[in-house]
Structures are given as structure tokens and as C-alpha cells.
Design a protein around this motif. Sequence first.
Motif, PDB file in Angstrom:
ATOM      1  N   ASN A   1       4.258 -54.496   5.103  1.00  0.00           N
ATOM      2  CA  ASN A   1       4.818 -55.791   4.670  1.00  0.00           C
ATOM      3  C   ASN A   1       4.176 -56.240   3.356  1.00  0.00           C
ATOM      4  O   ASN A   1       4.797 -56.939   2.560  1.00  0.00           O
ATOM      5  N   PHE A   2       2.913 -55.839   3.142  1.00  0.00           N
ATOM      6  CA  PHE A   2       2.216 -56.262   1.919  1.00  0.00           C
ATOM      7  C   PHE A   2       2.867 -55.661   0.668  1.00  0.00           C
ATOM      8  O   PHE A   2       2.671 -56.177  -0.434  1.00  0.00           O
ATOM      9  N   LEU A   3       3.625 -54.583   0.853  1.00  0.00           N
ATOM     10  CA  LEU A   3       4.313 -54.005  -0.323  1.00  0.00           C
ATOM     11  C   LEU A   3       5.334 -54.998  -0.896  1.00  0.00           C
ATOM     12  O   LEU A   3       5.666 -54.935  -2.077  1.00  0.00           O
ATOM     13  N   ASN A   4       5.814 -55.913  -0.037  1.00  0.00           N
ATOM     14  CA  ASN A   4       6.762 -56.938  -0.532  1.00  0.00           C
ATOM     15  C   ASN A   4       6.087 -57.882  -1.529  1.00  0.00           C
ATOM     16  O   ASN A   4       6.762 -58.661  -2.187  1.00  0.00           O
ATOM     17  N   MET A   5       4.752 -57.839  -1.570  1.00  0.00           N
ATOM     18  CA  MET A   5       4.024 -58.732  -2.477  1.00  0.00           C
ATOM     19  C   MET A   5       3.629 -58.036  -3.774  1.00  0.00           C
ATOM     20  O   MET A   5       2.928 -58.618  -4.612  1.00  0.00           O
ATOM     21  N   ALA A   6       4.102 -56.804  -3.942  1.00  0.00           N
ATOM     22  CA  ALA A   6       3.701 -56.039  -5.134  1.00  0.00           C
ATOM     23  C   ALA A   6       4.160 -56.734  -6.419  1.00  0.00           C
ATOM     24  O   ALA A   6       3.410 -56.805  -7.395  1.00  0.00           O
ATOM     25  N   GLY A   7       5.379 -57.291  -6.394  1.00  0.00           N
ATOM     26  CA  GLY A   7       5.891 -57.973  -7.595  1.00  0.00           C
ATOM     27  C   GLY A   7       5.025 -59.178  -7.953  1.00  0.00           C
ATOM     28  O   GLY A   7       4.729 -59.424  -9.129  1.00  0.00           O
ATOM     29  N   MET A   8       4.610 -59.918  -6.932  1.00  0.00           N
ATOM     30  CA  MET A   8       3.768 -61.109  -7.120  1.00  0.00           C
ATOM     31  C   MET A   8       2.395 -60.698  -7.682  1.00  0.00           C
ATOM     32  O   MET A   8       1.853 -61.345  -8.581  1.00  0.00           O
ATOM     33  N   VAL A   9       1.871 -59.602  -7.143  1.00  0.00           N
ATOM     34  CA  VAL A   9       0.561 -59.119  -7.598  1.00  0.00           C
ATOM     35  C   VAL A   9       0.648 -58.698  -9.063  1.00  0.00           C
ATOM     36  O   VAL A   9      -0.192 -59.060  -9.893  1.00  0.00           O
ATOM     37  N   LYS A  10       1.725 -57.960  -9.394  1.00  0.00           N
ATOM     38  CA  LYS A  10       1.860 -57.465 -10.772  1.00  0.00           C
ATOM     39  C   LYS A  10       2.206 -58.605 -11.734  1.00  0.00           C
ATOM     40  O   LYS A  10       1.678 -58.680 -12.833  1.00  0.00           O
ATOM     41  N   GLY A  11       3.085 -59.519 -11.289  1.00  0.00           N
ATOM     42  CA  GLY A  11       3.568 -60.580 -12.183  1.00  0.00           C
ATOM     43  C   GLY A  11       2.609 -61.755 -12.315  1.00  0.00           C
ATOM     44  O   GLY A  11       2.456 -62.324 -13.399  1.00  0.00           O
ATOM     45  N   GLN A  12       1.970 -62.118 -11.200  1.00  0.00           N
ATOM     46  CA  GLN A  12       1.163 -63.348 -11.213  1.00  0.00           C
ATOM     47  C   GLN A  12      -0.312 -63.108 -10.896  1.00  0.00           C
ATOM     48  O   GLN A  12      -1.122 -64.041 -10.944  1.00  0.00           O
TER      49      GLN A  12
ATOM     50  N   GLU B   1      -9.713 -52.073  -5.106  1.00  0.00           N
ATOM     51  CA  GLU B   1      -8.960 -50.886  -5.541  1.00  0.00           C
ATOM     52  C   GLU B   1      -8.462 -51.038  -6.985  1.00  0.00           C
ATOM     53  O   GLU B   1      -8.508 -50.094  -7.773  1.00  0.00           O
ATOM     54  N   LEU B   2      -8.011 -52.239  -7.353  1.00  0.00           N
ATOM     55  CA  LEU B   2      -7.447 -52.441  -8.698  1.00  0.00           C
ATOM     56  C   LEU B   2      -8.522 -52.756  -9.735  1.00  0.00           C
ATOM     57  O   LEU B   2      -8.251 -52.755 -10.938  1.00  0.00           O
ATOM     58  N   GLY B   3      -9.733 -53.080  -9.238  1.00  0.00           N
ATOM     59  CA  GLY B   3     -10.822 -53.381 -10.164  1.00  0.00           C
ATOM     60  C   GLY B   3     -10.661 -54.729 -10.841  1.00  0.00           C
ATOM     61  O   GLY B   3     -11.184 -54.938 -11.945  1.00  0.00           O
TER      62      GLY B   3
ATOM     63  N   ASN C   1      -1.295 -46.724  -1.516  1.00  0.00           N
ATOM     64  CA  ASN C   1      -0.138 -47.413  -2.104  1.00  0.00           C
ATOM     65  C   ASN C   1      -0.498 -48.154  -3.390  1.00  0.00           C
ATOM     66  O   ASN C   1       0.261 -49.018  -3.849  1.00  0.00           O
ATOM     67  N   ALA C   2      -1.651 -47.797  -3.974  1.00  0.00           N
ATOM     68  CA  ALA C   2      -2.155 -48.550  -5.129  1.00  0.00           C
ATOM     69  C   ALA C   2      -1.138 -48.600  -6.270  1.00  0.00           C
ATOM     70  O   ALA C   2      -1.009 -49.624  -6.959  1.00  0.00           O
ATOM     71  N   GLY C   3      -0.418 -47.519  -6.459  1.00  0.00           N
ATOM     72  CA  GLY C   3       0.551 -47.446  -7.561  1.00  0.00           C
ATOM     73  C   GLY C   3       1.566 -48.577  -7.510  1.00  0.00           C
ATOM     74  O   GLY C   3       2.003 -49.097  -8.547  1.00  0.00           O
ATOM     75  N   ALA C   4       1.936 -48.986  -6.305  1.00  0.00           N
ATOM     76  CA  ALA C   4       2.939 -50.052  -6.156  1.00  0.00           C
ATOM     77  C   ALA C   4       2.413 -51.390  -6.661  1.00  0.00           C
ATOM     78  O   ALA C   4       3.195 -52.264  -7.056  1.00  0.00           O
ATOM     79  N   PHE C   5       1.070 -51.566  -6.665  1.00  0.00           N
ATOM     80  CA  PHE C   5       0.482 -52.853  -7.038  1.00  0.00           C
ATOM     81  C   PHE C   5      -0.037 -52.867  -8.475  1.00  0.00           C
ATOM     82  O   PHE C   5      -0.497 -53.900  -8.953  1.00  0.00           O
ATOM     83  N   ARG C   6       0.014 -51.696  -9.146  1.00  0.00           N
ATOM     84  CA  ARG C   6      -0.519 -51.634 -10.522  1.00  0.00           C
ATOM     85  C   ARG C   6       0.568 -51.987 -11.517  1.00  0.00           C
ATOM     86  O   ARG C   6       1.730 -51.668 -11.329  1.00  0.00           O
ATOM     87  N   ASP C   7       0.166 -52.636 -12.629  1.00  0.00           N
ATOM     88  CA  ASP C   7       1.142 -53.005 -13.682  1.00  0.00           C
ATOM     89  C   ASP C   7       1.759 -51.746 -14.275  1.00  0.00           C
ATOM     90  O   ASP C   7       1.122 -50.744 -14.424  1.00  0.00           O
TER      91      ASP C   7
END
Length: 287
Positions: A143-154, A212-214, A281-287
Motif C-alpha cells: 500500500n505504501f507504493l501508493n505514496m511514491a508520487g507524494m514522496v517524489k513530489g513533496q 534508504e533514500l539518504g 522497492n526503492a526505485g519507486a520512491f526515488r526521483d
Amino acid sequence: MIGVIGGTGTTGRGVVAALQAKGADFRCLVRDTAKAAETLGSDVELVQADVADPATIEAGLAGCDKLFLLTGHSPVMGEQQISAIEAAKRAGVTHVVKLSGGDAIVQEVTEAKIGRAHWEIEQALQASGLEWTILRPGFFMQNFLNMAGMVKGQGKVMMPVPADVAIGMIDVRDTGDVAAEILTSEGHNGKSYFLAGIEATPSDFTAALSSELGKEIPFIQVPLEGAVGAMKERGMPDWLIDHQATLMTILAEGNMGGTNGYVEQFSGHAPRTLEGFVKDNAGAFRD
Ligand SMILES: NC(=O)c1ccc[n+]([C@@H]2O[C@H](COP(=O)([O-])OP(=O)(O)OC[C@H]3O[C@@H](n4cnc5c(N)ncnc54)[C@H](OP(=O)(O)O)[C@@H]3O)[C@@H](O)[C@H]2O)c1
């Protein structure tokens, strides 16, 4: 032979991978065989079938003795899965393994529409005369993958729940491993298993993600009304918004906690962790 309905989805792909790893004899019943072959690979046996058309389910299950049953969120999930169970019985299936909702939402009386539908399906399955096993997973880490856009955008994660609320969670790959074991072994008739590999909080997720993202990814609790407004803006149907809002309330009140040993018992390995989920799944959360 095992029939699998829902094999192309988030959890189903885990079930298929685990059945393949076991060398099990199985066939996926899918709505679109070409699309499913792209998702699952050409070495998985596929047959066209749709739970909206029970005759296709009956035909697709010919020769199967077991069925794994999952369909996604839909306002007609209840009636469709119940008719799929009836079709499975006509086809000669003897044991159905149903992927249901978590313990906190599967209730006879609940505002969570999907929870009520799962309850009705469970009742119908138990009254069907077939052997049955019910899997009730906790909160999917996916379910946290649904937040990938929020993590990358905001650069933050916002949910209408407290940062420190305990949630029983499972990686869907663990659900797949458990389901595959249950589908290929005996002793599970009449059993219902709550599946939560770990208990963790939303801030545990952002801590794992930050590491993970540093960079620091804060968790921010937002009012439920704000989350509902965002779902409306995204064009989500009202019935699903109602369901999600109920789910978030149950979560926020701390009623979706808990873990147990079933993942390890049936999969034979330690439950996957949040840190592992984030890493994989780190790639999904990286810009
Ligand atoms: N998210 C959570 O935290 C959570 C926790 C506990 C339980 N659950 C339960 O898990 C379930 C959702 O699992 P998921 O996320 O793995 O689902 P998903 O990714 O949405 O996948 C749904 C699967 O069902 C198939 N399907 C949908 N309609 C169908 C139809 N008419 N005929 C045949 N197949 C059909 C889809 O096939 P196509 O490829 O054709 O679309 C897909 O394979 C729900 O019942 C939910 O209540 C979720």
C-alpha cells in the motif's frame, strides 16, 4: 491442479511466483490472456475467464481440485465471488482458499463495504459444502507504493493516522508464500488465518525510507477530511472513498495491530521486513 483467480494482481503475482517455485501444477483464470502473459510470463498456463460470467469460471476450472480466489476492490465483489464459489463447486473443485480482508474489517456489521462483502463471501464459502481456508491479511506493505508520487513530489508521507499507531503488516510476497504452501499441503480445511508478518508504525516506514533514500522523509498526520478531499479530487468513486475512510478510521484507532507466527510457520522463512520492502522497492520512491 490448482486454479488461481486474481493471479495478475498485487498479491496474486506473489502466489503465482511461490507456486512456480514449488513446481506446483496450476492454471490462472484471467480476464485478458495476452495482458496476463505479459505480466506473468509465457510459461504460466492461462485460460480466459471472468467472475462476472460464472460459466467461464466453471469451464476454466475443469480438472482443478483446488481454487485460490481473489478479486480486487469492486462494489460487486461479494456477488461475483459467491457465484465463482458456486461455479467452482459445479466444476468439481473440492477446496477453496479465499483471500479475504483483515480481521478488523471483515465484520457482519461495518461501514467498510468491502469488509461486509468479505464477510458475506466467507459465510457463503463456509456453507457451500466445499472444503475452505480463509486468509485474512493485515495491511499490505505494498500500500505504501501508493505514496511514491507524494514522496517524489513533496518529500513527505501524509496519512490520516497517528505516526505511532501499531499496524499488523505483511509483504504480499509473504502472502504468496503462505498461500502456495496451503494450496499444496493438507490440514488447512476449516481454518482461518490472520496474516501479519510484522507489527510496525507509519513512522517506522518513513524511518526505513529516509534511511534508504539518504534524506529525511517526514510522516505527517493529516485530518481525515483532507484525505477524503484528495481522494475525491483523484476521481475515486464514492463507495470506495467511504470504504477507505472507514479503513483509515479503524487504522487510526489502533484496531489493526497484531502479528503472529503464521508467515514463518507456513512459508518456512522469517517474515519480510519494512526495511527489506523499502530496499526492494526503492526505485519507486526515488526521483
Ligand atoms: N490492501 C490491503 O492492505 C489489504 C489488506 C487485507 C486484504 N486486502 C484484500 O486484498 C484484495 C485485493 O488484493 P490485491 O491488491 O492483490 O488485488 P489487485 O492487485 O487489485 O488484483 C485484483 C486481481 O483480481 C483480478 N480480477 C478483478 N476482477 C476480476 C474479474 N471480474 N474476473 C477475474 N479476475 C478479476 C484482477 O485481474 P486483471 O488483471 O484482469 O485486472 C487481478 O488479478 C481485496 O479483496 C482486499 O480487500 C487488502
